[in-house]
Design a protein around this motif. Structure first.
Motif, short mmCIF file in Angstrom:
data_model
loop_
_atom_site.label_atom_id
_atom_site.label_comp_id
_atom_site.label_asym_id
_atom_site.label_seq_id
_atom_site.Cartn_x
_atom_site.Cartn_y
_atom_site.Cartn_z
N LEU A 109 -6.01 -78.87 28.16
CA LEU A 109 -5.11 -80.04 27.82
C LEU A 109 -3.78 -80.22 27.94
O LEU A 109 -3.03 -79.07 27.47
CB LEU A 109 -5.47 -80.40 26.14
N ASN A 110 -3.35 -80.88 28.80
CA ASN A 110 -1.97 -80.84 29.33
C ASN A 110 -1.44 -79.54 30.01
O ASN A 110 -0.45 -78.88 29.57
CB ASN A 110 -1.08 -81.26 28.16
N ASN A 116 -2.99 -87.44 19.17
CA ASN A 116 -2.68 -86.01 19.92
C ASN A 116 -4.00 -85.79 20.75
O ASN A 116 -3.77 -84.80 21.74
CB ASN A 116 -2.57 -85.09 18.75
C1 LIG Z 1 -0.49 -84.08 26.11
O1 LIG Z 1 0.41 -85.12 26.75
C2 LIG Z 1 0.44 -86.52 26.21
C3 LIG Z 1 1.38 -87.28 27.23
O2 LIG Z 1 1.13 -86.94 28.56
C4 LIG Z 1 0.93 -86.68 24.98
O3 LIG Z 1 0.73 -87.99 24.44
C5 LIG Z 1 0.00 -85.69 23.96
O4 LIG Z 1 0.32 -85.64 22.82
C6 LIG Z 1 -0.17 -84.07 24.58
N1 LIG Z 1 -0.98 -83.46 23.80
C7 LIG Z 1 -1.01 -82.49 23.20
C8 LIG Z 1 -2.15 -81.60 22.62
O5 LIG Z 1 0.01 -81.60 23.74
#
Ligand SMILES: *[C@@H]1O[C@H](CO)[C@@H](O)[C@H](O)[C@H]1NC(C)=O
Ligand SMILES: *[C@@H]1O[C@H](CO)[C@@H](O)[C@H](O)[C@H]1NC(C)=O
Ligand SMILES: *[C@@H]1O[C@H](CO)[C@@H](O)[C@H](O)[C@H]1NC(C)=O
Ligand SMILES: *[C@@H]1O[C@H](CO)[C@@H](O)[C@H](O)[C@H]1NC(C)=O
Ligand SMILES: *[C@@H]1O[C@H](CO)[C@@H](O)[C@H](O)[C@H]1NC(C)=O
Length: 363
Positions: free
Chosen positions: A80-81, A100
């Motif tokens: 994730l990301n 999240n």
């Molecule tokens: C992943 O990135 C998105 C934005 O692209 C953000 O809204 C989200 O909170 C991020 N999630 C985590 C777990 O970092």
């Protein structure tokens, strides 16, 4: 250790095994098929259940990862990301999503390369336009759903592309464009009637062109003469490289098929005849026929009686006619002169009445 190519059926059955769904085998089959259309067998694929890349907060989403694995090891990595998450199963269920949970998901199986990313968005709004993906390759289907907060029903639904309504539905909140093309690029939104008329936010949709419409080219000096060899080629080029993607070509004359679905983009007329004249066109398609593009028509004329043998025939014909004319003229002149001479002579005889016998013997 044979890598398993994910098939639409295997994914569908996997999903349906868990969800005990039966209706989906018919309805959504093509969606699954489309997702795996040009799939690279070494690349993992993420599918969503339900199939929307944007959901409301508190809704449930399940992600599936399919790809080649080691037989004894079903371990799956999820990202994730860009960072790994502590999930090792091919199925990743997110119960009651929160903000999240949004982000870019990728997965990888034992023998696969990481999947293309899926951008999952979590929203809070009255109305949400859900889409099956945001980026497509032409020919792929685009499913849209105008979805109310807390599953509240909305009526008199309108779907818009770039601010223009293109679909009205009194009850059904889902609509599918079966085969996208570049004209489907744009920003989509929907509106629906609940307690009030609600309008969703806009969703940008990109449809990428796979190949431009072909152009029919003829490689032979024009005009085409009877007996010549003519090469026709159906020219286009793939704008996106996809493993296993193959184009098929067909050629037509006056809308009648000459060559059907061949991987060769060339067609030969070995010895052109005048009957081969006509309006030529070619067609390029993908293997599944989801993308079909035609070339503009090209008029070809095969000229007869111009080939070397017919030129010689013409020359000899005119020469012969010339000779005949010459001979005729000479004869005419001779005969004419002779007649003139005889006339004069006759006149002399008739004046001389004593020689009647001689005149009748001459005549
Ligand atoms: C992943 O990135 C998105 C934005 O692209 C953000 O809204 C989200 O909170 C991020 N999630 C985590 C777990 O970092
Ligand atoms: C999500 O799943 C749970 C069961 O795990 C269910 O109780 C709940 O109603 C589901 N939520 C939605 C919005 O469907
Ligand atoms: C299974 O494969 C993963 C990598 O995909 C590896 O980290 C793990 O150690 C393997 N497990 C077993 C039991 O081989
Ligand atoms: C037509 O194509 C053949 C083979 O593809 C080639 O040998 C030939 O030279 C071509 N003829 C013309 C007139 O382009
Ligand atoms: C495709 O075209 C080639 C040459 O143009 C020919 O030899 C071949 O038989 C064709 N294949 C089919 C399936 O028509």
């Amino acid at each position: 250790m044979k890598p398993m190519k994910p098939t639409a059926e295997s994914l569908q059955h996997l999903a349906c095994y868990v969800f005990h769904c039966s209706h989906q085998l018919g309805d959504n089959m093509w969606l699954f098929t489309a997702l795996l259309l040009w799939a690279d067998p070494t690349k993992a694929v993420i599918t969503l259940q339900p199939p929307w890349v944007s959901v409301f907060q508190d809704e449930n989403v399940t992600l599936w990862c399919e790809g080649p694995r080691l037989p004894e090891n079903s371990s799956t990595q999820w990202f994730l990301n860009g960072t790994t998450i502590q999930i090792l199963t091919p199925r990743y269920r997110i119960a009651a999503t929160s903000v999240n949970d949004g982000g870019e998901y990728r997965c990888q199986t034992g023998l696969s390369v990481p999947s293309d990313p899926i951008q999952l968005e979590i929203h809070r709004d009255w109305l949400l336009l859900q889409v099956s993906n945001r980026v497509f390759i032409e020919g792929e289907p685009l499913a849209l759903r105008c979805h109310g907060w807390k599953n509240k029903r909305v009526y008199n639904i309108l779907f818009y592309q770039d601010g223009k309504a293109f679909k009205f539905s009194p009850w059904n909140s889902e609509f599918t464009i079966r085969k996208t093309n570049v004209s489907h690029n744009g920003i989509y939104h929907c509106s629906g009637l609940g307690l009030h008329r609600y309008t969703s936010a806009g969703v940008p949709i990109t449809v990428k062109e796979l190949f431009p419409a072909p152009v029919l080219k003829v490689s032979s000096s024009l005009p085409i003469l009877e007996g010549n060899l003519v090469n026709l080629s159906c020219e286009t080029k793939l704008l996106l490289q996809r493993p296993g993607l193959q184009l098929y070509f067909s050629f037509y004359v006056d809308r009648k098929i000459l060559m059907s679905r061949n991987t060769s983009s060339e067609y030969q007329i070995l010895t052109a005849k005048r009957e081969d004249s006509g309006l030529y066109q070619c067609e390029a398609t993908t293997e599944d026929g989801n993308v079909i593009k035609h070339s503009p028509e090209l008029e070809l004329q095969v000229l007869g009686l111009q080939s070397p043998t017919s030129v010689w025939f013409h020359v000899l014909f005119h020469l012969a006619m010339g000779v005949i004319f010459l001979v005729d003229t000479v004869f005419y002149v001779i005969i004419h002169k002779e007649l003139q001479r005889k006339k004069k002579w006759n006149l002399e005889i008739s004046l001389d009445s004593g020689h009647e016998k001689a005149v009748s013997s001459y005549l």
